[in-house]
Design a protein around this motif. Sequence first.
Motif, mmCIF file in Angstrom:
data_model
loop_
_atom_site.group_PDB
_atom_site.id
_atom_site.type_symbol
_atom_site.label_atom_id
_atom_site.label_comp_id
_atom_site.label_asym_id
_atom_site.label_seq_id
_atom_site.Cartn_x
_atom_site.Cartn_y
_atom_site.Cartn_z
ATOM 1 N N LYS B 10 0.761 -1.277 -0.124
ATOM 2 C CA LYS B 10 -0.067 0.006 0.162
ATOM 3 C C LYS B 10 0.862 1.298 0.020
ATOM 4 N N PHE B 11 0.460 2.223 -0.708
ATOM 5 C CA PHE B 11 0.987 3.637 -0.603
ATOM 6 C C PHE B 11 0.138 4.571 0.042
ATOM 7 N N PRO B 12 0.446 4.937 1.459
ATOM 8 C CA PRO B 12 -0.449 6.073 2.125
ATOM 9 C C PRO B 12 -0.138 7.436 1.080
ATOM 10 N N THR B 19 -3.892 1.023 -2.551
ATOM 11 C CA THR B 19 -3.498 -0.461 -2.529
ATOM 12 C C THR B 19 -2.779 -0.358 -4.014
ATOM 13 N N ALA B 20 -1.263 -0.826 -4.104
ATOM 14 C CA ALA B 20 -0.650 -0.799 -5.294
ATOM 15 C C ALA B 20 -0.811 -2.347 -5.922
ATOM 16 N N ILE B 21 -0.628 -3.361 -4.878
ATOM 17 C CA ILE B 21 -0.850 -4.704 -5.530
ATOM 18 C C ILE B 21 -1.526 -5.648 -4.273
ATOM 19 N N GLY B 38 2.726 -6.778 -17.832
ATOM 20 C CA GLY B 38 1.413 -6.169 -17.707
ATOM 21 C C GLY B 38 1.584 -4.885 -18.250
ATOM 22 N N GLU B 39 0.270 -4.200 -18.154
ATOM 23 C CA GLU B 39 0.618 -2.822 -18.680
ATOM 24 C C GLU B 39 0.975 -2.082 -17.513
ATOM 25 N N SER B 40 1.295 -0.770 -18.188
ATOM 26 C CA SER B 40 1.835 0.037 -17.211
ATOM 27 C C SER B 40 0.998 0.402 -16.048
ATOM 28 N N GLY B 41 1.540 0.383 -14.673
ATOM 29 C CA GLY B 41 0.878 0.718 -13.488
ATOM 30 C C GLY B 41 0.253 -0.724 -12.991
ATOM 31 N N ALA B 42 0.525 -1.637 -13.438
ATOM 32 C CA ALA B 42 -0.028 -2.984 -13.187
ATOM 33 C C ALA B 42 0.501 -3.394 -11.763
ATOM 34 N N GLY B 43 1.742 -2.878 -11.369
ATOM 35 C CA GLY B 43 2.351 -3.178 -10.244
ATOM 36 C C GLY B 43 3.705 -4.256 -10.130
ATOM 37 N N LYS B 44 4.107 -4.310 -11.694
ATOM 38 C CA LYS B 44 5.307 -5.100 -11.662
ATOM 39 C C LYS B 44 6.346 -4.659 -11.066
ATOM 40 N N SER B 45 6.816 -3.420 -10.875
ATOM 41 C CA SER B 45 7.913 -2.746 -10.329
ATOM 42 C C SER B 45 7.743 -2.931 -8.891
ATOM 43 N N THR B 46 6.482 -2.794 -8.573
ATOM 44 C CA THR B 46 6.236 -2.658 -6.888
ATOM 45 C C THR B 46 6.534 -4.115 -6.612
ATOM 46 N N LEU B 55 10.939 -0.429 -1.487
ATOM 47 C CA LEU B 55 9.773 0.208 -1.786
ATOM 48 C C LEU B 55 9.884 1.766 -2.044
ATOM 49 N N SER B 56 9.647 2.438 -2.827
ATOM 50 C CA SER B 56 9.735 3.811 -2.627
ATOM 51 C C SER B 56 8.964 4.302 -1.759
ATOM 52 N N GLN B 57 9.441 5.432 -0.903
ATOM 53 C CA GLN B 57 8.614 6.117 0.104
ATOM 54 C C GLN B 57 7.412 6.545 -0.409
ATOM 55 N N PRO B 58 6.197 6.528 0.438
ATOM 56 C CA PRO B 58 5.978 5.839 1.495
ATOM 57 C C PRO B 58 5.526 4.500 1.516
ATOM 58 N N GLY B 59 5.798 3.778 0.545
ATOM 59 C CA GLY B 59 5.025 2.448 0.452
ATOM 60 C C GLY B 59 5.427 1.506 1.491
ATOM 61 N N ASP B 176 14.419 -4.890 -13.770
ATOM 62 C CA ASP B 176 13.205 -3.927 -14.211
ATOM 63 C C ASP B 176 13.341 -3.512 -15.622
ATOM 64 N N GLU B 177 12.721 -3.955 -16.277
ATOM 65 C CA GLU B 177 12.777 -3.438 -17.793
ATOM 66 C C GLU B 177 14.241 -3.274 -18.264
ATOM 67 N N PRO B 178 15.238 -4.246 -18.032
ATOM 68 C CA PRO B 178 16.530 -3.991 -18.307
ATOM 69 C C PRO B 178 16.749 -3.646 -19.782
HETATM 70 N N1 LIG Z 1 5.783 6.179 -4.792
HETATM 71 C C1 LIG Z 1 4.512 5.926 -4.914
HETATM 72 N N2 LIG Z 1 3.521 6.643 -4.448
HETATM 73 C C2 LIG Z 1 2.328 6.164 -4.648
HETATM 74 N N3 LIG Z 1 1.694 5.423 -5.173
HETATM 75 C C3 LIG Z 1 2.786 4.524 -5.957
HETATM 76 C C4 LIG Z 1 4.108 4.823 -5.886
HETATM 77 N N4 LIG Z 1 4.836 3.825 -6.671
HETATM 78 C C5 LIG Z 1 3.720 3.127 -7.235
HETATM 79 N N5 LIG Z 1 2.560 3.593 -6.937
HETATM 80 C C6 LIG Z 1 1.323 3.045 -7.277
HETATM 81 O O1 LIG Z 1 1.546 1.380 -7.611
HETATM 82 C C7 LIG Z 1 1.066 1.173 -8.518
HETATM 83 C C8 LIG Z 1 1.889 0.045 -9.584
HETATM 84 O O2 LIG Z 1 3.098 0.782 -9.972
HETATM 85 P P1 LIG Z 1 4.255 0.008 -10.341
HETATM 86 O O3 LIG Z 1 5.583 1.212 -10.656
HETATM 87 O O4 LIG Z 1 4.858 -1.078 -9.719
HETATM 88 O O5 LIG Z 1 3.945 -0.167 -11.918
HETATM 89 P P2 LIG Z 1 4.595 -0.829 -13.121
HETATM 90 O O6 LIG Z 1 3.681 -2.255 -13.406
HETATM 91 O O7 LIG Z 1 6.033 -1.063 -12.769
HETATM 92 O O8 LIG Z 1 4.474 0.092 -14.113
HETATM 93 P P3 LIG Z 1 5.426 0.487 -15.355
HETATM 94 O O9 LIG Z 1 5.443 -0.399 -16.399
HETATM 95 O O10 LIG Z 1 4.671 1.889 -15.700
HETATM 96 O O11 LIG Z 1 6.593 0.817 -14.648
HETATM 97 C C9 LIG Z 1 0.767 2.370 -9.477
HETATM 98 O O12 LIG Z 1 -0.821 2.097 -10.096
HETATM 99 C C10 LIG Z 1 0.807 3.684 -8.653
HETATM 100 O O13 LIG Z 1 -0.151 4.200 -8.393
#
Ligand SMILES: Nc1ncnc2c1ncn2[C@@H]1O[C@H](COP(=O)(O)OP(=O)(O)OP(=O)(O)O)[C@@H](O)[C@H]1O
Lengths: 323, 564, 501, 301
Positions: B10-12, B19-21, B38-46, B55-59, B176-178
């Motif tokens: 979660k990201f406050p 909830t990111a993932i 997965g598409e952008s924002g799917a949560g892969k990097s998370t 996790l990037s702040q404040p996750g 991550d997307e190397p």
């Molecule tokens: N620092 C943050 N603060 C708040 N929300 C975040 C933060 N980082 C990620 N998120 C949330 O987490 C979700 C997943 O992000 P993430 O970066 O993991 O996606 P991704 O699949 O890696 O996308 P991309 O392909 O664009 O890199 C996003 O919807 C975003 O809203």
Amino acid sequence: MVYFILKRLVQSVFVMLAVAFLAFSLFRFVGDPISQMTGVETTVADQERLREDLGLNDPFVVQFYRFTTDMLQGDFGFSYRTRQPVADMIADRIPATLELGVVALIISLIVGIPAGVYTALRPRGVLTQGILLTTLVGVSIPTFVIGIMLIFIFGVQLGWLPTFGRNGTVQIGGWESSLFTVQGWRSLILPAVTLGVYQLTLTMRLVRAEMMEVMRSDYIRFGMARGVPMGRLHYRHALANTMVPVITIIGLQFGGVIAFSIVTESVFQWPGMGLLFLESIRFVDIPVMGVYLVVIAFFFVLVNLIVDLLYVAIDPRLRVKDL
Amino acid sequence: MLVIKDLAVKFPSRFGDVTAIADVDMEIRPGEIHGLVGESGAGKSTVGAAVIGLLSQPGYIAGGEITLGETDLRALSPEAAHRIRGDRISMIFQDPQTSLNPLMTIEDQLVETIQAHSDATHSQAVTRAVDLLEEIGIKNAASRIKAYPHQFSGGMRQRVVIALAICTDPELIIADEPTTALDVAVQSQVLALIQRLARERQIAFMLITHDIGVIAQVADRVTVMRKGRVMETGETQQVLGAPDHPYTQALMDAVPPLDVKIDRFRVPEEAPIAGEGPTGNVAEAWLLEGQRSEMLGLTLDHLTVQFAAPRTSLFRTPAPYVALDDVSLTVRPGTIMGLVGESGSGKSTLAKAITGLVSPTSGTMQLGGDDLPYGKTRGRRHPSRQLIQMVFQDPYSSLNSRHTIADILEEPLWFYGFVSDARERRRLAAAMLELVGMAPEAIDKYPHQFSGGQRQRVAVARALLARPRFLICDEPTSALDVSIQAEILNLLKDLQSTFGLSVLFISHNLSVVRQMADDTAVLRAGRIEEVGPTEDLYEAPQADYTRELLALTPVMPKAWRRAG
Amino acid sequence: ETLRWASTTDPQTMDPHAVNSAPVLSFLNNIYEGLVRRGKDMSIEPSLATSWEPLEGENGWRFTLREGVTFQDGSAFTAEDVLFSYQRASDEAADVRSWFAPVTDVRVVDEFTIDFVTNAPNPLFPDSIANFMILDKDWAEGNDAALPARDAENFATMNVNGTGPFTLAGRDPGVRTVLVPHEGWWDEAEHNVTEGVFTPIGNAATGLAALLSGEIDFIQPIPLQDVAQVEGREGFRVLEGEETRVIMFGFGHEHDTLLYSTDVTDVNPFQDPRVRLAAAHALDIDSIDRVLFRGKIEAASQLVPAGISGYSEANSDRPAYDPDRARALLAEAGYPDGFSFGLKCTNDRYINDEALCRAAASMFAAVGLNAELSTGPVRDYWPQLREDDFDMYLLGWSPGTFDMEHPIRFLMHSQDDEARLGSWNFGNYSNARVDELLPMIQQEIDPAARQAMIDEVVAITQEEVAYIPLYTQPLIWAAKDNVDLTQRADNFFMLRWVTVN
Amino acid sequence: MRDWLKRYEPVWLFVHSPAAIVAAVIAIAIIFGAVFAPWIAQVDPYDLSSFSLFDGLLPPVWEDGANPKYLLGTDDQGRDMISSILYGARLSLVIGISALTIAAVLGVGLGLAAGFYGGRFDAVVMRIADVQLALPAILTALLIDGIARGVLPASVQQDVRVAVLTLAIALSLWVNFARTARASTFVQMQKEYVQAAIMMGQRPVRIMFVHILPNILGPLLVIMTVDLASAILLEATLSFLGIGLPADSPSLGTLIRIGMQFLLSGEWWILWIPTLFLVALVVSINILGDFLRDVFNPRLR
Ligand SMILES: Nc1ncnc2c1ncn2[C@@H]1O[C@H](COP(=O)(O)OP(=O)(O)OP(=O)(O)O)[C@@H](O)[C@H]1O
Ligand SMILES: Nc1ncnc2c1ncn2[C@@H]1O[C@H](COP(=O)(O)OP(=O)(O)OP(=O)(O)O)[C@@H](O)[C@H]1O
Ligand SMILES: [Mg+2]
Ligand SMILES: [Mg+2]
């Protein structure tokens, strides 16, 4: 590199000429040097003769031309007030101002940089908030009030440090330095702190902002990901990368430090160029004022050049292979 | 080895927790390359960041388990977690440009990493570093190791990043997307390197990417994510070749194939079809009404563009940098000309020369038989400024974020003097929004309130409202997901045929160009390598370079594709 | 004993003839000497001359010189040195030449006798040359300093060779200047100073801090408002006295219209003596004294304070604070509602000058005289006054000769560039009788007759309210308790009267 | 609710930042007091007949010898401290804000143009900026002051002191704006929306002010607050050096300069109350500036 320096030098000459021109055009308005040079009983005729002798009746352009050409030939003229060569007077005062400025700068750096790093790494700490607020209050009090307060606290009440002047100087070559005796440092510390407060706050806030920015960058995250020790990451990686913008601003501000030393020098009776300049204004001592300004402009230009060279030293990306 | 169970992050935020993932399950075995798509924002990097504890702040991790071998990663103290990083888990980021500290030599960075995890002396560490660089294919490693990152090319830098990740022999590397920032040739080398490391060193890789082709080529197993949840996971062949989940199916459909030309892209979800709404017709009618002039072609003849290199010496004028070298190209009226080439080959420069943003050094340009003056001499009121429009690569920066959609869309209308009545302008702008498949109500919003795909639609609408005859699309979809890419490409295709536009379509993605272009030109280091009808060029490439590009582009095996 | 002292301004040169300014003359009086000198009470006493008497048969004075006096470099003092010094000091390059305006000839009679011939009887001549300092001829000529430095420096700018009690041991202009006793001084030393270190400190608060922290032993002056603070501290004391400087307001008598008025633009009401008197009655010197000057000033009735020779006892009343009378006078003069005018003041020249003017403006306003106050630094104040750019202005005057004739000559006589009279009479107050009396006063040898003439001048100018004399500026020095020193009314600090216990 | 909050994000942030609230309350109180000084203050310190030397040097009410009529005491002229401070703050703010406006217009205009045109124009502007930086503010003040004296008739000189000072401060502040605007403009120039506008053939002025300017306002706003604080302080410093405002129309800086004379004399209120006031004003403006910086930092969004 050589090309770069040369280019900057040529530009610098123009900057200095422009400053000289502006400076010179303002002197006519500062006041009348003659009435400051002569006593109560001097007759109007005598005053007029003096005016003529000093070339003050010549058109402005002629005066400016004379001033610049003389200066280009190394002749900086004589003070109206003391009749001494201006070059000597200024040269005598340069060490005092420079040492004051540099020490102020160093104080601001050795306090400001760690404080900036600390406040960046613990952005929500109590100490951080305390530091931020204190420095903010520090820069909100006019410099002259701070100076006098320091004098009364440390000079008069506690009696730890001298209240005025520059003592304990040692002659090293042609340079009169106060950096080699305890006495010298004792005189230097209060004015330098006064002068450095503003700079310190600026440095701290700048380092803090840059540091917070850099800590989010990929290479720091990558450094963490591969387990580089935190201390090393903070100081070796992050701090070094904040230095380029910090140096720019500090370089720019150094000109300001020298200029603001006018106030500090007058409060502490610090025998530097700023004090000389203030006295010169009081006596409408045009030659001294003119040369002072040109010297200030020169320092400014010089500092800018050094800043540019420092970039190259810090950032390998700027190093051009072929000279 | 790596087991993730029920992971939730979660990201406050200023407006409550996001909830990111959630409910993420995943397992990676030693030596396995596990794709995460997965598409952008799917949560892969998370997911990746949660595993490595960055996790990037404040996750924060809200629930679930992550275990690496026997270690419960969630139970570690910050210090212990930091010790594990590098030692057992490492990570590679997308951009080799920014992953290395620009102020330190490669050697320093390698040595500090090695020494952080072993007792090696400095010289031992250096020796190891050099060996490692040799191993991952950097020649002359002993001398090049003294270099700073900027002195390396992108591909070499990514190798160095990999070297940094493996120099401590971790069990797991999160990539991550190397390869997203690299061109195909380098990408294939890096992927080969990853495969080799997985095989030879038994390093497990979590390979995060949105490029299905890449996954298809190298991953042993794959997990598909969407909106923070796992859709499907399993053997690559099974997931991509015979997807169970409808989302995965849709995703697969949106991937443009390299080897055949299909008519339209299949769009994952029912996207609004362009020009359907009643007001959309208004816009269409307005545009058609402006079609008095016929279709315009573009001819470039021996076009050369040079940039002055920065002056560094007093005595020598440095040789100029040749960005375009003697380029001759003809875009036939009413057709799409595709322009491919790796990054830095001069594609954008060509577009800028045509639009007048840069001035060529020599050569001629003709638009529909009229000479097109060079940038410097082209007047602000020159007709070509209206006839030629451009859709930019980055929908985020091509729209002024401080202007409303209405401001943005109405600008061409009054600027070119088409419509003088403000109300009419607004009506037309709204209609055009509908034509490009957006709700007309969107007109009062600001760009940041839209997704990338929606913004790109606005950008297309803006270009159309200038009643162009010649449209330049400079990588219009490279910032978008495959599914959105498909929508936009469909839209562009439709509009092009409806309005008889001539189009210069720039992309580095050969698959996309194949689907879009009637003719294709291949650019390399400012020179045209090959130009010809698209089908011929793809089926029987003449130039070696074209062949190489085609061979290296990662594709899915044909068998996995459902019949188009 | 070492004595460290500070003052606001550094003497700009060590050349006694180059500049006629108080900081220079005050400082050099420790090094050089004149034919006569002033004692602790300002009276004239023998110095390098042992006696002087009027010349017989012609106008002028004969000085008998002291024998056996040596300069600090050891050479002997003779009449030639006096002649040389006269020539040097009356050269065009010298700023002090105005002292010798009445002198027509100087003759060396013998080695220790010299005659100064004047164009008219000049009873005050010996008084007027108390600051005329004698240089050694051979030293000056030998070092290329035969004339005061004009635009470049010369040897005498930085070096000294006087006959006085102290000599220069070190000089860093603007920073510190060190004096040590002159061993061969002819007079008996009253002091026990072995080294005197002078530092200029421009900022008043800094100077006070330096005193309180013990870094300096003595400072001149300290701000009035800090007197209580210093007195309250153990180990320090304050020396208070009256300076000879009288602070006054002057008027633009000559203008036919007001320059700065917003309401009365066709005439100059200040040409009417009733208006000037009204202004005088509007000022409450007692309040000014109490609040601004903490009871340290003495109200002034005329342009010199009591005690100065020529002071007119007969006219020692000043217009009382009487706002009603002021309003009545204004109404009588035709300005029942008052009028506005411009008041110019310095802000860095006299003690509390700016505060004084603000208070005065407020008091003027109370009777309907609405002053548009404009204050500025002295560096461009005199030019403004010379250009007649004022309706009313502030001026402080210290009689250089310590005689009433001085302000009459400079401030009351009509402007006359030829005769160099009235040169500081910016408003050009002019009264034929005053003009007529001045030369008679200058030449009158008989004290009673002379005083009668002066009384007449003072009466006239008071009657006509030529100026509004306000008060005598206080002189406030502070020192450590263990320092004994003498405060002289001309604000000169004499190291030879200092003992450090 | 959430949507509403999102739309008014700065408001939400503000409500959740105690420091910003306190700072805003102080700043608004001071500004309010300054604006309405003529109605709040019991005496008009510019009206010389409204106060009397007779009431001089009265301490604040909580000290012995105070006159309850003067809550914070009086200065050496008998002026009510509160009134002087309110009027002083008014003048300081007027000078600060007008100097800032001039500096911003000049600096942003030149910076935008320098960033937009680049090349030689940029070089010239930046060299002018260097010249300006090499001239200390006090000199700029002297220059303007001198020119005004030389050019304007004597009778209006006193009235234009404020304008002169304002201009001098403005001149020493514009460089900040110019540099920031230029740097931000360079960044924006790379953005495709600018390229699109150039491509269309829009007029440079429109591109600069309609397209680029709104996008660089964030950093400029931050400079605004920080520089407002420095403008107020600069005015105080110039006063200290004797080129400020006359004592009878005091700004906060002038009040402090006058108060300096009473540093030791026991009448502490004449110095410290205005100083405290100035510090409160400057600190709260700076805190608001920091707050704005956070709001505008895209990274923190
Ligand atoms: N620092 C943050 N603060 C708040 N929300 C975040 C933060 N980082 C990620 N998120 C949330 O987490 C979700 C997943 O992000 P993430 O970066 O993991 O996606 P991704 O699949 O890696 O996308 P991309 O392909 O664009 O890199 C996003 O919807 C975003 O809203
Ligand atoms: N204004 C400029 N000055 C100097 N060099 C430039 C300039 N613009 C582009 N170049 C250089 O010209 C080359 C071609 O750049 P261009 O942007 O056309 O490449 P591209 O094919 O569009 O690459 P990408 O796929 O990364 O967008 C690059 O090497 C770039 O560094
Ligand atoms: Mg990602
Ligand atoms: Mg490109």
